[in-house]
Write a protein that holds these residues in place. Structure first.
Motif, mmCIF file in Angstrom:
data_model
loop_
_atom_site.group_PDB
_atom_site.id
_atom_site.type_symbol
_atom_site.label_atom_id
_atom_site.label_comp_id
_atom_site.label_asym_id
_atom_site.label_seq_id
_atom_site.Cartn_x
_atom_site.Cartn_y
_atom_site.Cartn_z
ATOM 1 N N MET A 137 0.868 -0.954 0.008
ATOM 2 C CA MET A 137 0.014 0.012 0.111
ATOM 3 C C MET A 137 0.992 1.339 0.024
ATOM 4 S SD MET A 137 -3.174 -1.290 -0.109
ATOM 5 C CE MET A 137 -4.190 0.121 0.516
ATOM 6 N N THR A 138 0.417 2.304 -0.589
ATOM 7 C CA THR A 138 1.277 3.480 -0.514
ATOM 8 C C THR A 138 0.228 4.634 -0.011
ATOM 9 O OG1 THR A 138 0.522 3.893 -3.068
ATOM 10 C CG2 THR A 138 2.546 2.556 -2.744
ATOM 11 N N THR A 139 0.759 5.830 0.253
ATOM 12 C CA THR A 139 0.250 7.122 0.957
ATOM 13 C C THR A 139 0.556 8.072 -0.133
ATOM 14 O OG1 THR A 139 0.222 5.912 3.007
ATOM 15 C CG2 THR A 139 -0.093 8.117 2.893
ATOM 16 N N LYS A 140 -0.272 9.120 -0.285
ATOM 17 C CA LYS A 140 0.304 9.963 -1.096
ATOM 18 C C LYS A 140 0.219 11.243 -0.131
ATOM 19 C CE LYS A 140 -1.229 11.870 -5.632
ATOM 20 N NZ LYS A 140 -2.301 11.993 -6.550
ATOM 21 N N LEU A 141 1.324 11.886 -0.047
ATOM 22 C CA LEU A 141 1.836 12.899 0.900
ATOM 23 C C LEU A 141 2.403 14.122 0.138
ATOM 24 C CD1 LEU A 141 3.988 10.817 3.389
ATOM 25 C CD2 LEU A 141 1.504 11.822 3.551
ATOM 26 N N ILE A 142 2.304 15.237 0.951
ATOM 27 C CA ILE A 142 2.772 16.514 0.476
ATOM 28 C C ILE A 142 4.117 16.882 1.259
ATOM 29 C CG2 ILE A 142 2.611 19.057 -0.113
ATOM 30 C CD1 ILE A 142 -0.423 18.471 0.005
ATOM 31 N N LEU A 143 5.126 17.019 0.586
ATOM 32 C CA LEU A 143 6.391 17.189 1.607
ATOM 33 C C LEU A 143 6.490 18.645 2.100
ATOM 34 C CD1 LEU A 143 9.015 15.341 -0.617
ATOM 35 C CD2 LEU A 143 7.994 14.511 1.422
ATOM 36 N N THR A 144 6.587 18.823 3.321
ATOM 37 C CA THR A 144 6.881 20.373 3.764
ATOM 38 C C THR A 144 8.333 20.623 4.153
ATOM 39 O OG1 THR A 144 6.507 19.276 6.001
ATOM 40 C CG2 THR A 144 4.473 20.173 5.091
ATOM 41 N N HIS A 145 9.043 19.742 3.933
ATOM 42 C CA HIS A 145 10.490 20.034 4.118
ATOM 43 C C HIS A 145 11.377 19.248 3.069
ATOM 44 C CE1 HIS A 145 9.357 21.363 8.035
ATOM 45 N NE2 HIS A 145 10.354 21.942 7.902
ATOM 46 N N ASP A 146 12.376 19.608 2.670
ATOM 47 C CA ASP A 146 13.369 18.927 1.678
ATOM 48 C C ASP A 146 13.705 17.621 2.578
ATOM 49 O OD1 ASP A 146 13.117 20.946 0.053
ATOM 50 O OD2 ASP A 146 15.289 21.769 0.152
ATOM 51 N N VAL A 147 13.499 16.559 1.701
ATOM 52 C CA VAL A 147 13.691 15.308 2.063
ATOM 53 C C VAL A 147 14.832 14.628 1.103
ATOM 54 C CG1 VAL A 147 13.269 12.903 2.887
ATOM 55 C CG2 VAL A 147 11.783 14.842 3.425
ATOM 56 N N SER A 148 16.060 14.308 1.611
ATOM 57 C CA SER A 148 16.982 13.863 0.454
ATOM 58 C C SER A 148 16.807 12.452 0.110
ATOM 59 C CB SER A 148 18.464 13.769 1.399
ATOM 60 O OG SER A 148 18.550 12.787 2.244
ATOM 61 N N SER A 192 11.658 17.585 -2.786
ATOM 62 C CA SER A 192 11.757 19.064 -1.959
ATOM 63 C C SER A 192 10.524 19.471 -1.601
ATOM 64 C CB SER A 192 12.453 19.965 -2.975
ATOM 65 O OG SER A 192 11.834 20.151 -4.215
ATOM 66 N N ALA A 193 10.689 20.583 -0.697
ATOM 67 C CA ALA A 193 9.297 21.012 0.034
ATOM 68 C C ALA A 193 8.333 21.288 -1.405
ATOM 69 C CB ALA A 193 9.581 22.034 0.867
ATOM 70 N N GLY A 194 6.790 20.919 -1.013
ATOM 71 C CA GLY A 194 5.945 21.059 -2.086
ATOM 72 C C GLY A 194 5.676 20.075 -2.885
ATOM 73 N N ASP A 195 6.663 19.047 -3.121
ATOM 74 C CA ASP A 195 6.526 17.973 -4.036
ATOM 75 C C ASP A 195 5.219 17.077 -3.490
ATOM 76 O OD1 ASP A 195 8.388 19.230 -5.429
ATOM 77 O OD2 ASP A 195 10.020 17.578 -4.874
ATOM 78 N N VAL A 196 4.626 16.393 -4.463
ATOM 79 C CA VAL A 196 3.743 15.601 -4.188
ATOM 80 C C VAL A 196 4.226 14.055 -4.254
ATOM 81 C CG1 VAL A 196 1.360 14.536 -4.479
ATOM 82 C CG2 VAL A 196 1.385 17.219 -4.467
ATOM 83 N N VAL A 197 4.257 13.309 -3.327
ATOM 84 C CA VAL A 197 5.086 12.043 -3.434
ATOM 85 C C VAL A 197 4.202 10.832 -3.000
ATOM 86 C CG1 VAL A 197 7.317 12.816 -3.140
ATOM 87 C CG2 VAL A 197 6.218 12.415 -1.279
ATOM 88 N N GLY A 241 -7.688 19.704 -1.337
ATOM 89 C CA GLY A 241 -7.816 21.272 -0.962
ATOM 90 C C GLY A 241 -6.362 21.685 -0.953
ATOM 91 N N ALA A 242 -5.352 20.748 -0.936
ATOM 92 C CA ALA A 242 -4.025 21.081 -0.515
ATOM 93 C C ALA A 242 -3.232 21.838 -1.723
ATOM 94 C CB ALA A 242 -3.172 19.893 0.128
ATOM 95 N N GLN A 243 -3.688 22.049 -2.784
ATOM 96 C CA GLN A 243 -3.006 22.713 -3.765
ATOM 97 C C GLN A 243 -2.700 24.095 -3.535
ATOM 98 O OE1 GLN A 243 -2.143 20.905 -6.571
ATOM 99 N NE2 GLN A 243 -0.737 22.891 -6.962
ATOM 100 N N ARG A 244 -3.581 24.765 -2.777
ATOM 101 C CA ARG A 244 -3.067 26.380 -2.462
ATOM 102 C C ARG A 244 -1.750 26.061 -1.378
ATOM 103 N NH1 ARG A 244 -7.238 29.199 1.395
ATOM 104 N NH2 ARG A 244 -8.230 27.267 0.945
ATOM 105 N N GLN A 245 -1.823 25.104 -0.375
ATOM 106 C CA GLN A 245 -0.930 25.032 0.483
ATOM 107 C C GLN A 245 0.599 24.608 -0.370
ATOM 108 O OE1 GLN A 245 -0.996 21.703 3.184
ATOM 109 N NE2 GLN A 245 0.754 22.363 4.383
ATOM 110 N N ILE A 246 0.637 23.936 -1.369
ATOM 111 C CA ILE A 246 1.745 23.524 -2.376
ATOM 112 C C ILE A 246 2.172 24.889 -2.963
ATOM 113 C CG2 ILE A 246 2.335 22.361 -4.336
ATOM 114 C CD1 ILE A 246 0.275 20.120 -3.470
#
Length: 151
Positions: free
Chosen positions: A1-12, A16-21, A44-49
């Motif tokens: 199973m996978t989860t769709k997330l919005i990164l709030t910080h850069d993760v090596s 990077s922040a703002g990416d949807v992974v 509704g998170a597009q505005r946050q991105i």
């Protein structure tokens, strides 16, 4: 199973922040979400991105030319950091990325974000060490650090 997330910080090695992974559930639940490195994705998170990408754009070094100028300064200069150390040269703790960014600023170098500095392995002794700074998506600069014991 996978989860769709919005990164709030850069993760090596992830994004990077703002990416949807999309990541595995355990990685999201046990690492990214508790450390507040990501938030769950919603429609509704597009505005946050958009807000995060705008803030990142303002904070980052604007152009490739500025990044190359900063890289030239970082490769030519050695930054000196003073830290509390024992008799054998071992530090009490480690040199932080914030201390490295402050040392570059004090040496009249370019303003760099502490979150863009990577120190592997951690600096825990006096002497000459190296780190890297990601100034731009296309520009990585080496950072030479001389750690001296506080007198």
């Amino acid at each position: 199973m996978t989860t769709k997330l919005i990164l709030t910080h850069d993760v090596s090695k992830l994004g990077s922040a703002g990416d949807v992974v999309e990541v595995k559930d355990g990685y999201a639940r046990n690492y990214l979400l508790p450390r507040k490195l990501a938030t769950p994705w919603t429609k509704g998170a597009q505005r946050q991105i958009d807000q995060m990408t705008e803030a990142r754009r303002k904070r980052s070094i604007a152009s490739l030319e500025e990044a190359q100028t900063a890289r030239a300064w970082l490769t030519e200069n050695v930054v000196t950091v003073t830290a509390t150390a024992g008799a054998n040269g071992r530090l009490f703790g480690a040199v932080t990325t914030a201390a490295l960014a402050e040392a570059v600023k004090e040496a009249d170098g370019p303003a760099i974000d502490r979150r863009k500095i990577e120190v592997v392995p951690p600096i825990k002794s006096t002497g000459r060490h190296s780190a890297s700074v990601r100034l731009h998506p296309d520009v990585v600069a080496p950072l030479e650090v001389n750690v001296v014991a506080e007198r």
